[in-house]
Design a protein around this motif. Sequence first.
Motif: not given
Length: 327
Positions: A195-199, A201-209, A293-296, A323-326
């Motif tokens: 979970x990250x702080x932001x407007x 709820x929205x899905x930021x990304x799906x991560x695949x291994x 910027x699109x990242x945030x 921050x640049x850590x998500x």
Amino acid sequence: MDFNIIRIARVVMNVTDLHASRDFYVNALGFIETAATSEWMALRGLEEHSHHSLLLKKADKPGVHVVSYKVWEGSHLNELETFFKGKGAKVLWKDADPAVGIGKTLCVEDPSGIPLEFFVEMESVERCIQKYDLYRGARVQRIDHINCMVPDVEAAVQFYTDELGFRVSEYTATEDDRTWAAWLHRKPTVHDVAFMNGEGPRLHHVGFWLSDPMSLIHCCDVMASMGYADNIERGPGRHGLSNAFFLYVRDPDGNRIELYNGDYLTSDPDFKPIKWDINDPRRQTFWGHKAPDSWFNEATSFLGLEKGEPVELKSPTLAQRKPDFVT
């Protein structure tokens, strides 16, 4: 309470053009296509024995229907129903859908407004982990996690840890010790959900291994050769948080996918969450370019369980930061 949630298991989301999506996900990223119709496409990674971990539905605009968690047995679904009804949450049962290989599911909305789905059974299919002739693109192995932008990270973390039995692996704190972002897990890796702080709820990304870092690098070459170089949003690089080697790409509809390798074991009961100060530069990208910027600002809307309309967005309780850590 522990409902024996095993892991994040699938994401169901919209795309506007299945042919374009097939070229991107199957030919460029290397997913296995389990089944498809003119209305949907079911994809999985090479090591996955379940029917799919990503279900793409044809629609007029992007949106995420549900994020799904696998639980141990049917009694846990009933316990979850009782629990969420007790919280006054929306609860919806869906019958088994043999076409997409999934059994009966329980659908709810969490306190942040994220549509969740819990299930026990999904059709088993052939694992392709040793079918090396099928290895293409990133050679995607399995679903690993989701990351969600929510207006109140602390409330989300409290609900998932205190009520659903998740554990925190790492978190970022502000100057006044407020939680700005957090990584939570059920399986013994860094996270199933972040979970990250932001407007939201929205899905930021799906991560695949991925099985190794070179699969990620190879994917960059394949994407460039296929004309998808501009779809690479961030990376390759390594995160400070989670120690992950990463690449973030956007599909033809703008949905963000992380290709991910390199975190660590979190199964020990005495494992302590790792705290990062938001002003500590080490919590940013360990190496690699900073996030654009699109990242945030950009993420995909969740869709309500009943009407399928975008879930109402709320402003974050904490100040917006960059921050640049998500991960």
